[in-house]
Design a protein around this motif. Structure first.
Motif, PDB file in Angstrom:
ATOM      1  N   GLU A 149       2.489  -6.882  -7.771  1.00 28.78           N
ATOM      2  CA  GLU A 149       1.049  -7.467  -8.980  1.00 28.78           C
ATOM      3  C   GLU A 149       1.083  -9.208  -8.553  1.00 28.78           C
TER       4      GLU A 149
ATOM      5  N   MET B 167       7.214  -6.423 -11.025  1.00 30.65           N
ATOM      6  CA  MET B 167       6.439  -6.705 -10.362  1.00 30.65           C
ATOM      7  C   MET B 167       6.769  -7.266  -9.193  1.00 30.65           C
TER       8      MET B 167
ATOM      9  N   ALA C  20      -1.888  -3.783  -5.407  1.00 27.98           N
ATOM     10  CA  ALA C  20      -1.000  -5.117  -5.810  1.00 27.98           C
ATOM     11  C   ALA C  20      -1.116  -4.053  -7.831  1.00 27.98           C
ATOM     12  N   TYR C  21      -1.020  -3.171  -8.052  1.00 26.61           N
ATOM     13  CA  TYR C  21      -0.478  -2.685  -9.305  1.00 26.61           C
ATOM     14  C   TYR C  21       0.274  -2.040  -9.595  1.00 26.61           C
TER      15      TYR C  21
END
Length: 200
Positions: A51, A48, A28-29
């Motif tokens: 994320e 993103m 998710a990073y």
């Protein structure tokens, strides 16, 4: 959505993004990738994507940019690593796709700042996934170091997919096209798994 360019490539990129997430080839990073589109252009994943979207992208989420990373089509925000993707696609005419990801087993080597050895027949021609020189993430120095890594292997890059360990950060893989790059990402993740778990 019907007026978007490169719809087939957009759909393929959405499929690859989801596979990368579901197969734990990123976390998710982060993670992002790009594919050569038309003359002097590439399609890139938005900022993103992991994320905020867990890599579940729609075709309209992808951004069409030129080699200077100027948005031509799309309304999202560019990933901070877009310049790295553009630099590689700009420098190597045979590179059709670049994937940056954080695969679970490869991250052991990234954290330890070590190359990933080629332990399977599938990666013999490419050899080890070597280590780029460290630079802080999303900086011009990082892009320069990744580009230098691939320049040193230009002959190999022009013929096949090639992987690179980003110290403390993750992986970069180039390929002739998206499927080629994705396959290499999985293959180097398998080598990393074997290296961690081998007892013979």
């Amino acid at each position: 959505m019907g007026n978007l360019s490169y719809m087939e490539l957009r759909q393929q990129m959405c499929e690859i993004a989801l596979l990368i997430w579901e197969r734990r080839l990123t976390n998710a990073y982060g993670g992002n990738f790009a594919a050569r589109a038309g003359e002097g252009t590439l399609l890139v994943t938005p900022s993103m994507m992991a994320e905020h979207k867990h890599c579940k992208l729609a075709p309209e989420d992808l951004l069409l940019v030129d080699f200077d990373c100027t948005i031509i089509e799309g309304e999202g925000r560019l990933s901070r690593e877009t310049e790295m993707h553009a630099a590689l696609i700009r420098a190597f005419p045979t590179v059709g796709a670049v994937i940056h990801a954080h695969p679970m087993n490869c991250m052991v080597f990234a954290a330890g700042e070590q190359a990933i050895p080629s332990l399977t027949e599938a990666t013999e021609k490419q050899g080890a996934a070597g280590l780029a020189k460290f630079a802080p993430m999303c900086t011009p120095e990082m892009t320069a170091n990744i580009l230098a890594y691939y320049e040193e292997r230009r002959a190999l890059v022009e013929e096949m997919a090639v992987a690179c360990v980003m110290p403390k950060h993750g992986m970069v893989v180039t390929g002739m096209d998206l499927n080629n790059a994705f396959a290499m990402l999985e293959l180097v993740e398998t080598d990393a798994y074997c290296a961690i778990h081998m007892t013979v």
